[in-house]
Design an enzyme around this catalytic site. Structure first.
Site, PDB file in Angstrom:
ATOM      1  N   HIS A  99       0.855  -1.182   0.000  1.00 14.15           N
ATOM      2  CA  HIS A  99       0.000   0.000   0.000  1.00 14.15           C
ATOM      3  C   HIS A  99       0.896   1.238   0.000  1.00 14.15           C
ATOM      4  O   HIS A  99       0.704   2.161   0.794  1.00 14.15           O
ATOM      5  CB  HIS A  99      -0.918  -0.001   1.216  1.00 14.15           C
ATOM      6  CG  HIS A  99      -1.927  -1.102   1.222  1.00 14.15           C
ATOM      7  ND1 HIS A  99      -2.875  -1.243   2.217  1.00 14.15           N
ATOM      8  CD2 HIS A  99      -2.152  -2.124   0.356  1.00 14.15           C
ATOM      9  CE1 HIS A  99      -3.633  -2.304   1.972  1.00 14.15           C
ATOM     10  NE2 HIS A  99      -3.200  -2.857   0.851  1.00 14.15           N
ATOM     11  N   TYR A 124      15.457   2.341 -15.724  1.00 17.38           N
ATOM     12  CA  TYR A 124      15.272   1.253 -14.758  1.00 17.38           C
ATOM     13  C   TYR A 124      13.800   0.960 -14.503  1.00 17.38           C
ATOM     14  O   TYR A 124      13.435  -0.167 -14.152  1.00 17.38           O
ATOM     15  CB  TYR A 124      16.022   1.547 -13.455  1.00 17.38           C
ATOM     16  CG  TYR A 124      17.473   1.169 -13.580  1.00 17.38           C
ATOM     17  CD1 TYR A 124      17.888  -0.131 -13.331  1.00 17.38           C
ATOM     18  CD2 TYR A 124      18.417   2.094 -14.012  1.00 17.38           C
ATOM     19  CE1 TYR A 124      19.218  -0.493 -13.484  1.00 17.38           C
ATOM     20  CE2 TYR A 124      19.739   1.744 -14.168  1.00 17.38           C
ATOM     21  CZ  TYR A 124      20.146   0.442 -13.900  1.00 17.38           C
ATOM     22  OH  TYR A 124      21.460   0.082 -14.074  1.00 17.38           O
TER      23      TYR A 124
END
Length: 230
Positions: A99, A124
């Site tokens: 979360h 990335y």
């Protein structure tokens, strides 16, 4: 059959990564869950209502290949979510669901592209995450979320559950954790740069990354050129 010594190491690994994620504020309280596939087809899963920062290796939920609890505490209620992602991502061996604040924030914005929730800000992000998709809101534990994930047909290793959080699959637990962290950092970057017209990677730069690193999840090739974020 999974070797017991190997399973013990995997249990420790889940607890170690869980604690790292918790201590850095990436999933508060008892939120988030981690699962890992074993060689015998069963799973190790974090228990329901368990904080990732205080996991006990011996109390991790042990499921058989049919998803039946055969040891440890009762598993997270998000089992349908994990199961659907394993089914649709054949190479997946571990899944991390958090979360994390910035990823949740992005999932709540009205103008994000459901096929590519974040623009290609860094190499990335594309190398570790690919294109993360948005899954419409379902209440936590709702089996319907599994159908929504299956509907993506395995095209995404990472999804954002609207108003809920990221779910990321990887070929190892380390890979899933690193990709989840990269997703959260990119969400943070995006929110910092929102409405500032940031320079994103071009289609040519994305094509170069795809060739160099054999990326397979960049299913939205126009994202850099035609993205609604900005």
């Amino acid at each position: 059959m999974t070797d017991l010594h190997e399973e013990a190491k995997l249990r420790e690994s889940i607890c170690r990564y869980g604690r790292s994620l918790f201590e850095r504020g990436l999933t508060p309280g008892s939120s988030g869950n981690i699962s890992l596939l074993l060689d015998d087809g069963g799973w190790l899963v974090t228990p329901t209502n368990a904080s990732l920062g205080f996991l006990d290796p011996a109390r991790l939920s042990r499921l058989d290949a049919n998803g039946k609890l055969i040891g440890g505490d009762p598993p997270t209620k998000e089992i349908p979510l994990h199961s659907a992602l394993y089914e649709s991502r054949g190479a997946a061996r571990a899944i991390v669901h958090l979360h994390s604040t910035h990823s949740v924030a992005v999932s709540m914005l009205p103008d994000i592209d459901p096929k590519a929730v974040l623009p290609p800000l860094t190499p990335y992000y594309l190398m570790r995450v690919g294109n993360a998709a948005l899954v419409p809101y379902h209440r936590p534990g709702d089996p319907a979320v599994a159908d929504a994930i299956r509907g993506l047909a395995g095209r995404h290793a990472a999804v954002l559950l609207a108003n809920h959080g990221p779910v990321v699959a990887g070929e190892s637990l380390e890979a899933a954790v690193f990709a989840t962290e990269e997703l959260e950092e990119t969400a943070k970057l995006y929110l910092l740069l929102r409405n500032m017209n940031p320079r994103v990677l071009s289609p040519e730069q994305i094509a170069d990354l795809t060739r160099a690193f054999k990326l397979h999840d960049l299913a939205h090739p126009d994202a850099a050129h035609d993205h609604p974020h900005g």
